[in-house]
Scaffold this motif. Sequence first.
Motif, PDB file in Angstrom:
ATOM      1  N   SER A 283      10.232   2.742  -0.030  1.00  0.00           N
ATOM      2  CA  SER A 283      10.559   2.264  -1.688  1.00  0.00           C
ATOM      3  C   SER A 283       9.345   1.497  -1.246  1.00  0.00           C
ATOM      4  N   PHE A 284       8.744   0.483  -0.136  1.00  0.00           N
ATOM      5  CA  PHE A 284       7.903  -0.203  -0.023  1.00  0.00           C
ATOM      6  C   PHE A 284       6.294   0.788   0.040  1.00  0.00           C
ATOM      7  N   GLY A 285       6.366   2.682  -0.122  1.00  0.00           N
ATOM      8  CA  GLY A 285       5.343   2.653   1.335  1.00  0.00           C
ATOM      9  C   GLY A 285       4.855   2.898   2.777  1.00  0.00           C
TER      10      GLY A 285
ATOM     11  N   HIS B 178       4.722 -13.462   1.915  1.00  0.00           N
ATOM     12  CA  HIS B 178       5.586 -14.367   0.724  1.00  0.00           C
ATOM     13  C   HIS B 178       6.252 -12.949   0.745  1.00  0.00           C
TER      14      HIS B 178
ATOM     15  N   GLY C 232       8.921 -10.854   0.200  1.00  0.00           N
ATOM     16  CA  GLY C 232       8.452  -9.335   0.227  1.00  0.00           C
ATOM     17  C   GLY C 232       7.226  -8.791   1.111  1.00  0.00           C
ATOM     18  N   ASP C 233       6.730  -9.180   1.585  1.00  0.00           N
ATOM     19  CA  ASP C 233       6.350  -9.480   3.062  1.00  0.00           C
ATOM     20  C   ASP C 233       6.664  -8.869   3.572  1.00  0.00           C
TER      21      ASP C 233
ATOM     22  N   ARG D 122       1.644  -5.406   2.823  1.00  0.00           N
ATOM     23  CA  ARG D 122       1.734  -6.666   1.332  1.00  0.00           C
ATOM     24  C   ARG D 122       0.839  -5.288   0.501  1.00  0.00           C
ATOM     25  N   GLU D 123       1.889  -4.775  -0.382  1.00  0.00           N
ATOM     26  CA  GLU D 123       0.699  -4.013  -1.694  1.00  0.00           C
ATOM     27  C   GLU D 123       0.467  -2.875  -0.854  1.00  0.00           C
ATOM     28  N   GLY D 124       1.496  -2.505  -0.520  1.00  0.00           N
ATOM     29  CA  GLY D 124       0.264  -0.968   0.394  1.00  0.00           C
ATOM     30  C   GLY D 124      -1.424  -1.007   1.621  1.00  0.00           C
ATOM     31  N   LYS D 125      -1.012  -2.120   2.156  1.00  0.00           N
ATOM     32  CA  LYS D 125      -1.868  -2.078   2.354  1.00  0.00           C
ATOM     33  C   LYS D 125      -1.946  -3.331   4.393  1.00  0.00           C
TER      34      LYS D 125
ATOM     35  N   GLN E 154      -2.083  -6.162   6.449  1.00  0.00           N
ATOM     36  CA  GLN E 154      -3.090  -7.635   6.146  1.00  0.00           C
ATOM     37  C   GLN E 154      -3.065  -8.394   7.779  1.00  0.00           C
TER      38      GLN E 154
END
Length: 167
Positions: A64-66, A90, A92-93, A128-131, A133
């Motif tokens: 679900s997070f990719g 954050h 969700g990370d 985070r958000e598909g990337k 870091q």
Amino acid sequence: PLLNVNGEVIGINTAIVAAGQGIGFAIPVNMAKQVVEQLIKKGSVTRAWLGVAIQPVPEDLASSFGLKNAGGALISDVMAGSPAEKAGLHQGDILVTFNGKEVKDARQLQLAVGEAPIGKAVVAEIFREGKLQKVTLQLASGDSAEARKPRPTKAAAARTRAVSRLA
């Protein structure tokens, strides 16, 4: 001591379930060595503190997070004023590496943080958000005033504000 078949100490027994056909619980010897070293040097044991609430990342959550594979530790909350907040982590990370090692699950991250150096830079990798870091963290002592001070997490504070607006 807990011994392997070669007679080498691999752990320190802490409890044995008598009715459990020899089931026992032990502290791994590497962890015990770190505790002994700190006791000899300082007379007490101090663990590092990150200041996050975490949860496992099973296959369905990973997809679900990719993420391609299950694993890592999902940050479900970040404590205000914590080293995690200061580093920009954050809710969700997903922490996938910590201090140069892959994070396999939430429990492994807890152990890695507890063994990490206090006050020194530690590099972690987050998804985070598909990337992916990289972030640099400076862990605080679990005995520090900020770690001991009870305070609501960001999410709890937001829930409290939302409830007070409804009341």
